[in-house]
Scaffold this active site. Sequence first.
Site, short mmCIF file in Angstrom:
data_model
loop_
_atom_site.label_atom_id
_atom_site.label_comp_id
_atom_site.label_asym_id
_atom_site.label_seq_id
_atom_site.Cartn_x
_atom_site.Cartn_y
_atom_site.Cartn_z
N LYS A 1 0.84 -1.21 0.00
CA LYS A 1 0.00 0.00 0.00
C LYS A 1 0.87 1.25 0.00
O LYS A 1 1.94 1.28 0.61
CB LYS A 1 -0.89 -0.02 1.24
CG LYS A 1 -1.81 1.19 1.38
CD LYS A 1 -2.59 1.09 2.68
CE LYS A 1 -3.47 2.32 2.87
NZ LYS A 1 -2.68 3.55 3.08
N LYS B 1 7.68 1.18 1.35
CA LYS B 1 8.36 0.37 0.33
C LYS B 1 9.72 0.96 -0.04
O LYS B 1 10.72 0.24 -0.11
CB LYS B 1 7.52 0.29 -0.95
CG LYS B 1 6.23 -0.48 -0.82
CD LYS B 1 5.55 -0.64 -2.18
CE LYS B 1 5.27 0.67 -2.86
NZ LYS B 1 4.37 1.58 -2.10
N LYS C 1 6.54 9.53 -7.74
CA LYS C 1 7.23 10.46 -6.83
C LYS C 1 8.74 10.44 -7.04
O LYS C 1 9.45 11.34 -6.60
CB LYS C 1 6.92 10.11 -5.37
CG LYS C 1 5.46 10.27 -4.97
CD LYS C 1 5.27 10.20 -3.48
CE LYS C 1 5.73 8.88 -2.86
NZ LYS C 1 4.97 7.72 -3.30
N ASP D 1 -1.64 -1.36 -5.68
CA ASP D 1 -2.09 -2.70 -5.24
C ASP D 1 -2.16 -3.68 -6.40
O ASP D 1 -2.97 -4.59 -6.37
CB ASP D 1 -3.50 -2.66 -4.63
CG ASP D 1 -3.71 -1.55 -3.64
OD1 ASP D 1 -2.90 -0.63 -3.62
OD2 ASP D 1 -4.69 -1.61 -2.92
#
Length: 265
Positions: free
Chosen positions: A12, A17, A43, A128
């Site tokens: 998520k 991560k 990002k 996801d």
Amino acid sequence: MYQTRRIAIYGKGGIGKSSTASNVAAACADDGHSVTIIGCDPKSDSSITLLNGRRIPTVLDLIRRGVKLSPENVIHEGYKGVKCIEVGGPEPGVGCAGRGIIVAVTELQKITTALTESDLVIYDVPGDIVCGGFVAPIRKGLVSEAYIISSGEYMPIYAANNICKGLLKLKMPLSGVICNSRNVPREEEIIIEFAGSIGSELVAFIPKDDIVQDCERRGFSVLEKAPDSAIADVYRKLAKAVMDCEHSAIPAPMEDDDLRKLLNM
């Protein structure tokens, strides 16, 4: 003798991560392995802590500017020689991030062998797995195993289970679940139970530690800026587990009702 590892890390958004991926990359580099990390998040922050806080040109930005892609302008060397690549994303309000990943990965295959020849290749992937673009590294045969990052909260575990549904459909082996702790009650117990229920195992429990955020704010990995900390050892053990992994299995997602029972047991 280690075999080449080509992994995708899913979870998520906001679950950690990128910080996990970059610290694992740094730990493996410390251990003498050649490492490539490909940030697939718009990002473009997967490699920033490996580059002393420096942002690098992304593949999609270079394409938009009409720049001919080459290893020199796409691959940037970070901590201990880690090769850093950022896919980037579409302009805000325009285009699709998933489609961008497909385009970028296709172009990267043409110009570099780093995607296949490093001892460890990490794809830090957002979402996801509900979008076809986010599974581009898997569909293109560039990934041989996946890891899922979660915490003991409902939404991260729900997302993790949803990712398992995608991995099942793609027949992609899951090598383990990583818990990035949020200090919720019974967290480790819940994650161990979840991992076992989907036919996998918990490979690392990363405690919540302010050192991680402190290092990130300064533009460094924990391995580089706080190598003697307890949390650095957690990342070292996770890195070793990734490189030593001998068992992966196609996950068996839980039913939603069973997932809620797990969180309320």
